[in-house]
Design a protein around this motif. Structure first.
Motif, PDB file in Angstrom:
ATOM      1  N   GLY A  72     -33.605 -14.724 -33.595  1.00  0.00           N
ATOM      2  CA  GLY A  72     -34.283 -15.093 -34.837  1.00  0.00           C
ATOM      3  C   GLY A  72     -35.782 -15.111 -34.688  1.00  0.00           C
ATOM      4  O   GLY A  72     -36.524 -14.717 -35.598  1.00  0.00           O
ATOM      5  N   ASN A  73     -36.268 -15.543 -33.514  1.00  0.00           N
ATOM      6  CA  ASN A  73     -37.703 -15.576 -33.256  1.00  0.00           C
ATOM      7  C   ASN A  73     -38.285 -14.170 -33.222  1.00  0.00           C
ATOM      8  O   ASN A  73     -39.330 -13.896 -33.830  1.00  0.00           O
ATOM      9  N   VAL A  74     -37.611 -13.246 -32.526  1.00  0.00           N
ATOM     10  CA  VAL A  74     -38.095 -11.863 -32.428  1.00  0.00           C
ATOM     11  C   VAL A  74     -38.091 -11.181 -33.789  1.00  0.00           C
ATOM     12  O   VAL A  74     -39.113 -10.647 -34.253  1.00  0.00           O
ATOM     13  N   VAL A  75     -36.932 -11.204 -34.440  1.00  0.00           N
ATOM     14  CA  VAL A  75     -36.779 -10.525 -35.725  1.00  0.00           C
ATOM     15  C   VAL A  75     -37.616 -11.215 -36.799  1.00  0.00           C
ATOM     16  O   VAL A  75     -38.304 -10.563 -37.593  1.00  0.00           O
ATOM     17  N   GLY A  76     -37.563 -12.548 -36.821  1.00  0.00           N
ATOM     18  CA  GLY A  76     -38.319 -13.302 -37.822  1.00  0.00           C
ATOM     19  C   GLY A  76     -39.816 -13.114 -37.681  1.00  0.00           C
ATOM     20  O   GLY A  76     -40.536 -12.993 -38.675  1.00  0.00           O
ATOM     21  N   SER A  77     -40.307 -13.075 -36.434  1.00  0.00           N
ATOM     22  CA  SER A  77     -41.739 -12.857 -36.208  1.00  0.00           C
ATOM     23  C   SER A  77     -42.166 -11.487 -36.722  1.00  0.00           C
ATOM     24  O   SER A  77     -43.249 -11.341 -37.299  1.00  0.00           O
ATOM     25  N   ASN A  78     -41.329 -10.475 -36.510  1.00  0.00           N
ATOM     26  CA  ASN A  78     -41.664  -9.132 -36.992  1.00  0.00           C
ATOM     27  C   ASN A  78     -41.701  -9.072 -38.512  1.00  0.00           C
ATOM     28  O   ASN A  78     -42.545  -8.390 -39.102  1.00  0.00           O
ATOM     29  N   ILE A  79     -40.777  -9.787 -39.162  1.00  0.00           N
ATOM     30  CA  ILE A  79     -40.772  -9.855 -40.629  1.00  0.00           C
ATOM     31  C   ILE A  79     -42.027 -10.570 -41.127  1.00  0.00           C
ATOM     32  O   ILE A  79     -42.713 -10.108 -42.038  1.00  0.00           O
ATOM     33  N   VAL A  80     -42.338 -11.708 -40.497  1.00  0.00           N
ATOM     34  CA  VAL A  80     -43.527 -12.484 -40.886  1.00  0.00           C
ATOM     35  C   VAL A  80     -44.793 -11.658 -40.666  1.00  0.00           C
ATOM     36  O   VAL A  80     -45.693 -11.625 -41.515  1.00  0.00           O
ATOM     37  N   ASN A  81     -44.873 -10.985 -39.514  1.00  0.00           N
ATOM     38  CA  ASN A  81     -46.074 -10.206 -39.174  1.00  0.00           C
ATOM     39  C   ASN A  81     -46.384  -9.136 -40.216  1.00  0.00           C
ATOM     40  O   ASN A  81     -47.531  -8.989 -40.657  1.00  0.00           O
TER      41      ASN A  81
END
Length: 334
Positions: A72-81
């Motif tokens: 979730g951190n990896v995927v979520g960070s990419n979405i947020v970025n």
């Protein structure tokens, strides 16, 4: 007890962000003392530093078998970025996307996003051998990037020699603390201290954040996947948020766009890859949907850069922000 865990969560964020900042300062200073070129420093040390919070959190989560937080951190960070940070940055200033990013970096980001989905869906987990594939591809990409950048630097050398003048006034604009800091970063022992303290802060902050996030998720009955995609993802993206929005506001648009694309590539190849070495990262149906949204964000960025004159303007920013809030609404309602 809940108030204490919320405090520890916030403390973890602060330690992560400031620790990464000090680690970058110390590492870059040490690299300069070893006469490593600024180009190599920027492509390796600085890029790694902005992804250090994500790496610390995902590895810590994998060690504690909280794989939903890792993914979730990896995927979520990419979405947020892409959708939030670039969307906000585009509202402040038009963001041109350089030809190199269109030819190399964005296609690599699309490859990384698709590869993560394929490896995760096949076997319902990202195993250590999947992680090894991600890390090997990352090393190959870094090799191509360094070779290409060195080639461009050599060809542009005659034009870049006279560009020293503007920096001569910089020390005059800095306050006493800034001057003191510049002086201290010339001392080798201080650089070593910065590296060690920064690294300890990143690791310690990551541990605090993961433990507090798990407690809060359990307390409110919220899934670790949700915590990883929202609180943790946004928190670990704070360095990118501050860097990109401030850079866009100052017109330093290359930094704003390049910082996000590079960070997302690091997140998939390095963060997810290294995390899988410690424990298999379970890839559930929910993780698959989230990873598809991250891939969709990368496709949207590529399309907007291609069809709007290689530039992200206010319209592009509004589209990205609308997609971000739409995704979060779906996330909380589903």
């Amino acid at each position: 007890m809940l108030a204490l865990q919320i405090f520890l969560l916030l403390l973890g964020f602060v330690l992560l962000v400031k620790g990464a900042d000090w680690f970058v300062d110390g590492s870059a200073g040490a690299a300069r003392k070893m006469r490593i070129s600024p180009l190599v420093i920027g492509l390796t040390v600085v890029a790694f530093g902005t992804s250090a919070p994500e790496l610390a959190v995902s590895v810590t989560s994998a060690i504690k078998h909280s794989t939903d937080i890792s993914i979730g951190n990896v995927v979520g960070s990419n979405i947020v970025n892409i959708l939030l940070i670039l969307g906000l940055s585009a509202l402040f200033h038009p963001l041109p996307v350089q030809k190199n990013s269109l030819v190399l970096d964005l296609p690599v980001l699309l490859l990384a996003s698709a590869l993560l989905i394929c490896l995760g869906a096949w076997g319902s987990a990202v195993q250590w051998w999947d992680g090894l594939i991600l890390v090997v591809v990352f090393c190959f990409y870094m090799g191509v990037l360094l070779y290409s950048a060195r080639k461009q630097q050599k060809s542009a050398l005659p034009q870049t020699i006279p560009a020293e003048e503007p920096n001569s006034e910089q020390p005059k604009k800095r306050g006493k603390i800034g001057v003191w800091w510049d002086g201290m970063t010339q001392k080798t022992w201080f650089l070593v201290v910065l590296i060690l303290v920064g690294l300890a802060m990143v690791v310690g902050g990551g541990t605090l954040l993961v433990n507090a996030a798990k407690y809060i998720a359990s307390y409110f009955g919220v899934s670790e996947r949700m915590i990883g995609l929202t609180v943790v993802a946004i928190g670990t993206s704070l360095p990118e948020l501050v860097t990109s929005v401030m850079a866009a506001a100052k017109g330093e648009t290359d930094i704003a766009v390049g910082n996000i694309i590079g960070s997302n590539i690091f997140n998939v190849f390095l963060v997810a890859g290294v995390s899988s070495f410690f424990y298999p990262l379970a890839f559930t149906q929910g993780n698959l949907y989230d990873a598809l949204v991250a891939l969709g964000g990368a496709v949207l960025l590529f399309a907007l850069a291609l069809f709007r004159g290689h530039k992200l303007g206010k319209v592009s920013g509004v589209i990205m922000l609308a997609c971000f809030f739409g995704y979060y609404i779906w996330l909380f309602l589903s």
